[in-house]
Design a protein around this motif. Sequence first.
Motif, short mmCIF file in Angstrom:
data_model
loop_
_atom_site.label_atom_id
_atom_site.label_comp_id
_atom_site.label_asym_id
_atom_site.label_seq_id
_atom_site.Cartn_x
_atom_site.Cartn_y
_atom_site.Cartn_z
N MET A 154 0.82 -1.20 0.00
CA MET A 154 0.00 0.00 0.00
C MET A 154 0.86 1.26 0.00
N SER A 155 0.20 2.39 -0.24
CA SER A 155 0.79 3.71 -0.09
C SER A 155 -0.35 4.66 0.24
N ARG A 156 -0.03 5.88 0.57
CA ARG A 156 -1.11 6.84 0.86
C ARG A 156 -1.96 7.09 -0.38
N ARG A 157 -1.38 6.86 -1.53
CA ARG A 157 -2.10 7.12 -2.78
C ARG A 157 -3.20 6.08 -3.04
N ASN A 158 -3.10 4.89 -2.43
CA ASN A 158 -4.13 3.88 -2.72
C ASN A 158 -5.02 3.58 -1.51
N LEU A 159 -5.18 4.58 -0.63
CA LEU A 159 -6.07 4.39 0.51
C LEU A 159 -7.54 4.45 0.11
N ARG A 160 -7.83 5.07 -1.04
CA ARG A 160 -9.22 5.17 -1.48
C ARG A 160 -9.71 3.83 -2.02
N LEU A 161 -10.90 3.42 -1.59
CA LEU A 161 -11.49 2.16 -2.05
C LEU A 161 -12.21 2.38 -3.38
N PRO A 162 -12.46 1.31 -4.15
CA PRO A 162 -13.15 1.45 -5.43
C PRO A 162 -14.57 2.00 -5.25
N ASP A 163 -15.09 2.58 -6.34
CA ASP A 163 -16.47 3.07 -6.31
C ASP A 163 -17.41 1.95 -5.88
N GLY A 164 -18.30 2.30 -5.02
CA GLY A 164 -19.27 1.31 -4.55
C GLY A 164 -18.90 0.69 -3.22
N PHE A 165 -17.63 0.84 -2.82
CA PHE A 165 -17.20 0.24 -1.55
C PHE A 165 -17.11 1.26 -0.43
N GLU A 166 -16.95 2.54 -0.79
CA GLU A 166 -16.93 3.53 0.28
C GLU A 166 -17.78 4.75 -0.03
N ASP A 167 -18.15 4.94 -1.30
CA ASP A 167 -18.92 6.11 -1.68
C ASP A 167 -20.34 6.02 -1.15
N SER A 168 -20.88 7.14 -0.70
CA SER A 168 -22.28 7.17 -0.26
C SER A 168 -23.23 7.27 -1.44
N LYS A 169 -22.70 7.66 -2.62
CA LYS A 169 -23.54 7.77 -3.81
C LYS A 169 -22.72 7.35 -5.02
N LEU A 179 10.16 11.05 1.44
CA LEU A 179 9.30 9.91 1.18
C LEU A 179 9.49 8.81 2.21
N LEU A 180 10.73 8.57 2.65
CA LEU A 180 10.96 7.54 3.66
C LEU A 180 10.26 7.90 4.96
N ALA A 181 10.35 9.16 5.38
CA ALA A 181 9.66 9.59 6.60
C ALA A 181 8.16 9.42 6.47
N GLU A 182 7.61 9.73 5.29
CA GLU A 182 6.17 9.55 5.07
C GLU A 182 5.78 8.09 5.21
N ARG A 183 6.60 7.21 4.65
CA ARG A 183 6.27 5.78 4.71
C ARG A 183 6.44 5.23 6.12
N LEU A 184 7.48 5.67 6.83
CA LEU A 184 7.65 5.22 8.21
C LEU A 184 6.56 5.79 9.12
N ALA A 185 6.04 6.96 8.78
CA ALA A 185 4.91 7.51 9.54
C ALA A 185 3.69 6.61 9.41
N MET A 186 3.48 6.04 8.23
CA MET A 186 2.38 5.09 8.04
C MET A 186 2.59 3.85 8.90
N VAL A 187 3.83 3.34 8.92
CA VAL A 187 4.14 2.19 9.77
C VAL A 187 3.87 2.52 11.23
N ALA A 188 4.30 3.71 11.65
CA ALA A 188 4.11 4.11 13.06
C ALA A 188 2.64 4.16 13.42
N ASP A 189 1.79 4.69 12.53
CA ASP A 189 0.36 4.76 12.82
C ASP A 189 -0.27 3.38 12.92
N ILE A 190 0.16 2.46 12.05
CA ILE A 190 -0.37 1.09 12.13
C ILE A 190 0.06 0.41 13.42
N ILE A 191 1.34 0.56 13.78
CA ILE A 191 1.84 -0.05 15.03
C ILE A 191 1.11 0.54 16.24
#
Length: 447
Positions: A199-214, A277-289
């Motif tokens: 994953m990356s921050r760029r693919n956090l959005r789910l496909p249409d129909g899985f998170e959209d309200s409309k 970019l490395l700090a951004e990615r490690l920030a994601m790891v930190a939030d998950i942990i």
Amino acid sequence: MTSRRNFLKGALGTAAAAGAGWAPQRALAAGSSYKALVCITLVGGTDTHDFLIPTTASDYSRWVDLRASMLEASKGTRERSLLLGLNNAEGTSVGFAPELQELHELYQEGALAIVSNAGPLNGPTSAADFSPRTGIVPDRLGSHNDQRSVWKTGGFDGAPSGWLGRLMDFFPEDSPAARVTIGESSPMVAGADTVGFTMSRRNLRLPDGFEDSKVFGSTELPALLRKHYRKTGRTMDNMFMREVLKAQNNAYDVSLMLRRPLLEGTVGQQIDQEENLLAERLAMVADIIADSATFGFDRQIFHVTFGGFDTHRDQFDVLPGLQRKLATALKGFHRAMQSIGMDEQVTAFTITDFGRTLQGNVTGTDHGWGSHHCVVGGAVRGGRVIGEMPPYEVGHDQDWRRGALIPTLSVEQYGASLGRWFGVDEAGINQVFPNLSRFDPNAVDLF
């Protein structure tokens, strides 16, 4: 008759170990204390000889002579007086490049250890093994993809599973959310039956129909789409499509699991991410942990990529900035773990394709072999350089070519020390690293 598991391995690329017939004998039950290993791959092959620089007058003088042409572009940043000194156990005087100040701080406080001159080996090797070339010399040296793969999997490019993933196989967590890659896809976290989640921050959005309200103007369609996919996955007669849809639903579930801590962004906000970019990615790891208690995992593994280290030319236009980003990101990540009281439960470590030549090629360096590596964490017995520090000259016993280092420590020795801390017993360690017996199994004592 083809079993479901064998079918999945063939049709969907389910991970198997690099060695044939990998099947972990679960040597222990999961412990009560959470632990995580975070592997950081420095893609391209980082310059070992500009990571630790000699500080004694004679060694420094030889280092300058061998790099004279490229040092003209350093603008004085490699003056001996600017190096951040540290001594290894043998007393050889070396120092960090000035851009690695944050790593020096971690080293001084005992949270960072350096593993010296490690790399892929078939057995203990010296320069004498190249003339005539013996069978102990590994194949495909200098190949980015292959050497990076050997570091991660023990096999060449295309090997399906990594040693970090095979260590994880000894624990009951089989969710892909326990094996996360952030950056380019990699087999490092894949094991016998679980590929992991990229994953990356760029693919956090789910496909249409899985998170959209409309969807297409309808507020009812998203729920109908979700119901359709869930039901179809259980009832479809075609085995292949049934498993494809199962994988899709699994990806949806894991995405929901990981998106919440990442979108809320808690402890990761403490890590400086400005143009790093490395700090951004490690920030994601930190939030998950930080949200690990919600997942209920006893163990997690992470793989993070950070590229740009293939510095054949204009090295001093590129490498100092990368070093600064590496140092800032690693220190920020460790401080984030300290802030939530999990620094002793999380260990981060680096690997790279290979080191580089000591002798410059006018403005850069060429492909090498052995390289130095960082290990950071509250459980690490830091403030040490582990292993032999090779001389800063050419023509010595561990010189492959032009000062490129023949490793004195193997990937197996490095990984085994990390695996023991992770909680895998010796029987399991020898399953994951079947060639460990060719080396001193206790040479790398990180903890």
